[in-house]
Design a protein around this motif. Structure first.
Motif, mmCIF file in Angstrom:
data_model
loop_
_atom_site.group_PDB
_atom_site.id
_atom_site.type_symbol
_atom_site.label_atom_id
_atom_site.label_comp_id
_atom_site.label_asym_id
_atom_site.label_seq_id
_atom_site.Cartn_x
_atom_site.Cartn_y
_atom_site.Cartn_z
ATOM 1 N N VAL A 147 -84.564 23.280 10.061
ATOM 2 C CA VAL A 147 -85.299 21.789 10.017
ATOM 3 C C VAL A 147 -86.487 22.027 10.728
ATOM 4 O O VAL A 147 -87.398 21.353 10.861
ATOM 5 C CB VAL A 147 -84.326 20.917 10.582
ATOM 6 C CG1 VAL A 147 -83.979 20.976 12.041
ATOM 7 C CG2 VAL A 147 -84.989 19.484 10.039
ATOM 8 N N THR A 173 -71.318 23.059 15.559
ATOM 9 C CA THR A 173 -70.498 23.620 14.294
ATOM 10 C C THR A 173 -69.227 24.170 14.815
ATOM 11 O O THR A 173 -68.271 23.964 14.010
ATOM 12 C CB THR A 173 -71.332 24.977 13.664
ATOM 13 O OG1 THR A 173 -72.792 24.280 13.196
ATOM 14 C CG2 THR A 173 -70.870 25.549 12.701
ATOM 15 N N TYR A 211 -73.895 15.342 8.446
ATOM 16 C CA TYR A 211 -73.989 16.808 8.727
ATOM 17 C C TYR A 211 -73.171 17.193 10.016
ATOM 18 O O TYR A 211 -73.257 16.444 11.046
ATOM 19 C CB TYR A 211 -75.548 17.035 9.039
ATOM 20 C CG TYR A 211 -75.421 18.752 9.411
ATOM 21 C CD1 TYR A 211 -76.001 19.181 10.646
ATOM 22 C CD2 TYR A 211 -75.528 19.693 8.604
ATOM 23 C CE1 TYR A 211 -76.069 20.471 11.042
ATOM 24 C CE2 TYR A 211 -75.718 21.065 8.857
ATOM 25 C CZ TYR A 211 -76.032 21.164 9.940
ATOM 26 O OH TYR A 211 -76.229 22.634 10.585
ATOM 27 N N SER A 257 -78.767 16.373 7.441
ATOM 28 C CA SER A 257 -79.965 17.062 8.336
ATOM 29 C C SER A 257 -80.809 18.074 7.555
ATOM 30 O O SER A 257 -81.103 17.899 6.508
ATOM 31 C CB SER A 257 -79.123 17.796 9.365
ATOM 32 O OG SER A 257 -80.102 18.655 10.244
ATOM 33 N N GLU A 315 -69.433 10.746 11.241
ATOM 34 C CA GLU A 315 -70.323 10.756 12.217
ATOM 35 C C GLU A 315 -70.398 9.011 12.390
ATOM 36 O O GLU A 315 -70.619 8.333 11.661
ATOM 37 C CB GLU A 315 -71.790 10.916 12.036
ATOM 38 C CG GLU A 315 -72.137 12.719 11.820
ATOM 39 C CD GLU A 315 -73.611 12.487 11.615
ATOM 40 O OE1 GLU A 315 -74.686 12.069 12.051
ATOM 41 O OE2 GLU A 315 -73.893 13.234 10.544
ATOM 42 N N ASN A 350 -77.844 12.088 10.605
ATOM 43 C CA ASN A 350 -78.300 13.181 9.956
ATOM 44 C C ASN A 350 -78.842 12.855 8.609
ATOM 45 O O ASN A 350 -78.820 13.753 7.708
ATOM 46 C CB ASN A 350 -77.374 14.319 9.833
ATOM 47 C CG ASN A 350 -77.229 14.795 11.238
ATOM 48 O OD1 ASN A 350 -77.867 15.774 11.848
ATOM 49 N ND2 ASN A 350 -76.019 14.658 12.033
ATOM 50 N N ASP A 373 -67.239 12.956 15.141
ATOM 51 C CA ASP A 373 -68.080 14.044 15.484
ATOM 52 C C ASP A 373 -69.095 13.386 16.121
ATOM 53 O O ASP A 373 -70.087 12.607 15.697
ATOM 54 C CB ASP A 373 -68.648 14.558 14.079
ATOM 55 C CG ASP A 373 -70.011 15.584 14.347
ATOM 56 O OD1 ASP A 373 -70.212 16.108 13.579
ATOM 57 O OD2 ASP A 373 -70.245 15.644 15.661
ATOM 58 N N VAL A 401 -71.119 14.806 18.060
ATOM 59 C CA VAL A 401 -72.006 15.767 18.695
ATOM 60 C C VAL A 401 -73.323 15.145 19.021
ATOM 61 O O VAL A 401 -74.032 15.629 19.995
ATOM 62 C CB VAL A 401 -72.247 16.808 17.381
ATOM 63 C CG1 VAL A 401 -73.561 17.720 17.935
ATOM 64 C CG2 VAL A 401 -70.951 17.996 17.583
ATOM 65 N N MET A 402 -73.767 14.219 18.365
ATOM 66 C CA MET A 402 -75.048 13.557 18.652
ATOM 67 C C MET A 402 -74.833 12.331 19.289
ATOM 68 O O MET A 402 -75.754 12.045 20.341
ATOM 69 C CB MET A 402 -75.634 13.269 17.181
ATOM 70 C CG MET A 402 -77.219 12.843 17.370
ATOM 71 S SD MET A 402 -77.937 12.173 15.891
ATOM 72 C CE MET A 402 -78.316 13.645 15.163
HETATM 73 P P1 KE4 Z 1 -75.035 22.743 16.057
HETATM 74 O O1 KE4 Z 1 -74.316 23.636 15.527
HETATM 75 O O2 KE4 Z 1 -76.466 22.629 15.580
HETATM 76 O O3 KE4 Z 1 -75.127 22.787 17.451
HETATM 77 O O4 KE4 Z 1 -74.466 21.269 15.631
HETATM 78 C C1 KE4 Z 1 -74.240 20.813 14.518
HETATM 79 C C2 KE4 Z 1 -74.086 19.451 14.289
HETATM 80 C C3 KE4 Z 1 -72.886 18.656 14.231
HETATM 81 N N1 KE4 Z 1 -72.704 17.329 14.142
HETATM 82 C C4 KE4 Z 1 -73.655 16.716 14.257
HETATM 83 C C5 KE4 Z 1 -73.508 15.058 14.203
HETATM 84 C C6 KE4 Z 1 -74.877 17.140 14.683
HETATM 85 O O5 KE4 Z 1 -76.172 16.395 14.496
HETATM 86 C C7 KE4 Z 1 -75.149 18.510 14.409
HETATM 87 C C8 KE4 Z 1 -76.414 19.091 14.597
HETATM 88 N N2 KE4 Z 1 -77.668 18.301 14.491
HETATM 89 C C9 KE4 Z 1 -78.890 18.814 13.917
HETATM 90 C C10 KE4 Z 1 -79.914 17.982 13.962
HETATM 91 N N3 KE4 Z 1 -79.703 16.670 13.214
HETATM 92 C C11 KE4 Z 1 -79.310 20.065 14.812
HETATM 93 C C12 KE4 Z 1 -80.679 20.701 14.331
HETATM 94 C C13 KE4 Z 1 -80.791 22.008 13.679
HETATM 95 O O6 KE4 Z 1 -79.897 22.109 12.661
HETATM 96 O O7 KE4 Z 1 -81.607 22.601 14.175
#
Ligand code: KE4
Length: 429
Positions: free
Chosen positions: A25, A118, A144, A157, A206, A211, A239, A241-242
């Protein structure tokens, strides 16, 4: 605006790094331009290789809720790094991080650190399958959860931005057990669960989607996921994460009052260093090795630098009034942008929870990925370019969320609104 250095760096990078970037991205493909190469950042400002300054609303895709290079975070990293960077053995910092997370989020009785979002979601899915003995999982279109094979189905995403249908390299057999339903479609969830509930290991969601752009859960959606998983012996995975420590100190589960079985975290809890975590009820987490048979491991999991940075971050976030102040700034920005769009006659829909938000260039409500896809991407591209020209650094995709930090002051928010008003006038034709 001179972007010579970014341009030449990009042309070096593109020969030795796929697409010139280490995450798709960032390539800015969907806004039709080369990426800026960033030199440094401080507070709400980010500076590119040519010294141009921008007000930053990407915040490294979420972690930078305090703004960049916050002194408490930098000092923590400096202090701890002089003691060694990784031992491959347990440390007191990991205990402190686990204490903070389990205190902040009551549904977390136990937590395991990993190194990315991830890894957190991939491990949570394996845990849910291990605990239930079932294979099939449910996710939602436009959500995502990172790039683990089993989750790259109708993902948001970068997958949404680059319009990659799933992804080559993921065997059909891997995704045969992944059902993807429309986000917020309560009837679809009830229908699938009534027919196949006994097969479903988990539903992963989420709780506020970020995403496909920021999309809020409609009344009853999260409650339905909780009821249906309870009814059929499936696990509910949030999830976060965000949303974790973004929309509230206790995450989206604190905002919506829903208790998931497993929660995934990352981004903010690492203060900008590689981090992830997953956790939940004790009787679920005790299935994780070495206590239980579900295997998961990581050389740098819980490493001292990410723990120190994350703890320093959480100490700032738990201070009284932090989220109230952030809410005021975020509301000021979104109200200002809304008004500017209205004044210019620009059709736009604003979705916001706390300091995460998205302006969709569509005049209809956006409650799902299909709704988000009605946005005028050409107009988004023009808006993105105009804002960058005006010194505002936005996520280079309509299908991403923007973030306000505590470092954004009234001056910068007013500057952003003025920049948008200027751009709206130019693009409204
Ligand atoms: P990472 O593996 O990128 O740390 O996290 C994956 C992930 C998991 N769950 C959610 C809700 C997420 O938003 C993400 C990753 N977000 C993206 C941006 N929307 C990361 C940016 C990128 O992929 O460079």
């Amino acid at each position: 605006m001179n972007q010579e250095k970014s341009h030449s760096l990009f042309h070096k990078a593109i020969n030795i790094i796929p697409g010139g970037v280490n995450s798709p991205v960032r390539a800015c493909k969907s806004v039709g331009r080369e990426p800026l190469f960033i030199e440094c950042a401080k507070g709400c400002f980010i500076f590119d290789a040519d010294g141009n300054r921008y007000i930053d609303y990407v915040g490294s895709w979420g972690p930078m809720i305090l703004g960049h290079a916050h002194p408490a975070v930098i000092d923590a990293i400096k202090t701890v790094s002089e003691l060694g960077t990784s031992f491959g053995a347990p440390t007191a910092l990991e205990v402190e991080m686990a204490e903070r997370l389990t205190e902040a989020i009551p549904s977390l009785e136990m937590v395991r650190m990993v190194n990315s979002g991830t890894e957190a979601t991939m491990s949570a899915i394996r845990l849910a399958r291990g605990v239930t003995g079932r294979d099939t999982i449910i996710k939602f279109d436009g959500c995502y959860h990172g790039h683990a094979d089993t989750l790259l189905v109708e993902a948001g995403s970068g997958v949404a931005t680059l319009d990659i249908p799933g992804s080559p390299g993921v065997p059909k057999s891997f995704v045969r057990h992944t059902l993807s339903l429309p986000y917020n479609d309560i009837d679809a969830v009830k229908q699938v669960m009534s027919g196949r509930g006994k097969e479903i290991a988990c539903i992963i969601v989420e709780p506020v989607a970020g995403n496909m752009g920021c999309v809020l859960p409609i009344n009853g959606f999260l409650e339905t996921l909780r009821e249906e998983t309870q009814k059929h012996g499936s696990l509910l995975i949030f999830d976060e994460v965000m949303t974790g420590f973004r929309v509230a100190y206790g995450g989206a589960q604190a905002v919506y009052g829903i208790t998931p079985d497993i929660t995934c975290l990352a981004k903010i809890i690492g203060g900008g260093l590689p981090v992830g975590a997953y956790g939940g009820k004790r009787d679920i987490m005790e299935h994780i090795a070495p206590q239980g048979p579900v295997y998961q491991a990581g050389t740098l999991s819980g490493n001292p630098l990410a723990m120190a940075a994350g703890i320093a971050m959480l100490k700032e976030l738990e201070k009284p009034g932090f989220y109230d102040d952030l809410e005021k700034k975020s509301r000021k920005l979104s109200d200002g942008l809304k008004q500017a769009a209205q004044d210019a006659g620009i059709k736009a829909t604003f979705n916001r929870v706390g300091s995460m938000m998205t302006m969709f260039f569509t005049d209809q409500p956006v409650n799902s990925f299909n709704d988000a896809k009605t946005s005028d991407l050409k107009r988004f591209r023009a808006y993105y370019a105009g804002m960058l020209e005006n010194g505002i650094y936005l996520a280079p995709s309509q299908f991403e969320a923007g973030f306000v930090s505590s470092a954004h002051g009234d001056k910068e928010i007013e500057e952003t609104i003025a920049a948008a008003a200027d751009v709206f006038k130019k693009i409204k034709g």
